[in-house]
Design an enzyme around this catalytic site. Structure first.
Site, short mmCIF file in Angstrom:
data_model
loop_
_atom_site.label_atom_id
_atom_site.label_comp_id
_atom_site.label_asym_id
_atom_site.label_seq_id
_atom_site.Cartn_x
_atom_site.Cartn_y
_atom_site.Cartn_z
N HIS A 21 1.93 5.59 10.81
CA HIS A 21 1.16 6.11 9.67
C HIS A 21 -0.21 6.59 10.15
O HIS A 21 -0.74 6.09 11.15
CB HIS A 21 0.92 5.01 8.62
CG HIS A 21 2.09 4.72 7.75
ND1 HIS A 21 2.52 3.44 7.47
CD2 HIS A 21 2.92 5.54 7.05
CE1 HIS A 21 3.55 3.49 6.65
NE2 HIS A 21 3.81 4.75 6.38
N CYS A 45 -2.18 -2.25 4.81
CA CYS A 45 -0.80 -2.22 4.28
C CYS A 45 -0.55 -3.29 3.22
O CYS A 45 0.33 -3.14 2.38
CB CYS A 45 0.20 -2.43 5.42
SG CYS A 45 -0.06 -1.42 6.88
N GLU A 76 0.82 -1.22 0.00
CA GLU A 76 0.00 0.00 0.00
C GLU A 76 0.85 1.26 0.00
O GLU A 76 0.44 2.29 -0.56
CB GLU A 76 -0.92 0.01 1.21
CG GLU A 76 -1.83 1.24 1.23
CD GLU A 76 -2.73 1.30 2.44
OE1 GLU A 76 -3.95 1.42 2.25
OE2 GLU A 76 -2.22 1.22 3.57
#
Length: 263
Positions: free
Chosen positions: A168, A255, A71
């Site tokens: 993130h 991800c 990702e």
């Protein structure tokens, strides 16, 4: 309100390489077990296929220990794909490896050229806007370069901030439908989701925040029963996937795939 933010026909994944044991991690809580991760990854792909998706499985890249986390390499939108410029120097080559695969699926492929950096894990596409979290991996210059690319495609981009100590933006949130966000309390408290419906992760289950809505299913990491029950009570169909090994590398459900409808 649009379903394009969670209804897709395709996903791209990459099988974990043996080098995953050398993957980046914010805190060392143990070395991932490759065989266990491979089993979890196979279950993840099966769950994606069960939604009706065409899943492209790319081979392992031993030269890039973190390459299972595809990702971060790209942002896939209805109008085209954008190859990212990861903020971790060891991951720059992963984006270049992804480019030809997306070129085979998309008519339009653009690139973040720098000097800024941006990773897909910091980008949440909702039914109304693109939220991008400033983080240790995504900086202001990278965000502005992305804004310049997506604005002509009709997208509104809003910069937000990732909580301190969180890798993130999407470590702490995910999209449940075009107007609903699953979020940790610490992230939602910033006000970044004002105007959205928010479902909080249960206390002590903050790691459940990284899930994905793919067509009619929410894929979430196993082991978070209180948050799962909140989602099912809200009417979502939930599939739980083992994530113990990816979690050792700060990885979650989002991800592990790029999700899109090619154009």
């Amino acid at each position: 309100m649009t379903d394009a933010s969670f209804r897709f026909t395709h996903a791209v994944t990459r099988r974990p390489a043996a080098s995953i044991t050398r993957g980046l991690r914010a805190i060392d809580i143990g070395t991932p077990d490759l065989a266990t991760m491979q089993g979890h990854h196979a279950a993840y792909i099966a769950a994606l296929r069960a939604t009706g998706a065409t899943v492209v499985e790319l081979p392992p890249l031993d030269a890039f220990p973190d390459s299972v986390f595809v990702e971060d390499t790209a942002l896939c939108l209805p109008q085209g794909a954008i190859i990212m410029r990861p903020g971790a120097p060891t991951r720059l080559g992963e984006a270049a490896e992804m480019a030809p695969h997306l070129r085979a699926l998309y008519t339009t492929v653009a690139f973040i050229t720098g000097p800024g950096t941006i990773e897909g894990g910091d980008i949440l596409v909702t039914g109304r806007e693109i939220l991008v979290g400033r983080s240790a991996r995504t900086d202001a210059a990278g965000i502005e370069e992305l804004r310049a690319l997506v604005t002509p495609w009709g997208h509104t981009l809003r910069e937000v901030h990732t909580p301190p100590g969180v890798l993130h933006f999407k470590t702490d949130c995910s999209l449940l439908d075009a107007e609903t966000i699953l979020s940790t309390k610490r992230l939602a408290a910033s006000g970044c989701f004002d105007g959205y419906r928010v479902i909080h992760t249960a206390d002590g289950e903050e790691a459940a925040a990284n899930a994905i809505r793919f067509n009619d299913t929410v894929l979430m990491a196993g082991g978070f029963p209180a948050t799962r029950d909140r989602l099912t009570a809200a009417g979502y169909a939930v599939t739980e996937i083992g994530n113990s090994e990816c979690a050792k590398l700060d990885g979650g459900m989002s991800c592990l795939s790029l999700r899109f409808t090619p154009s």
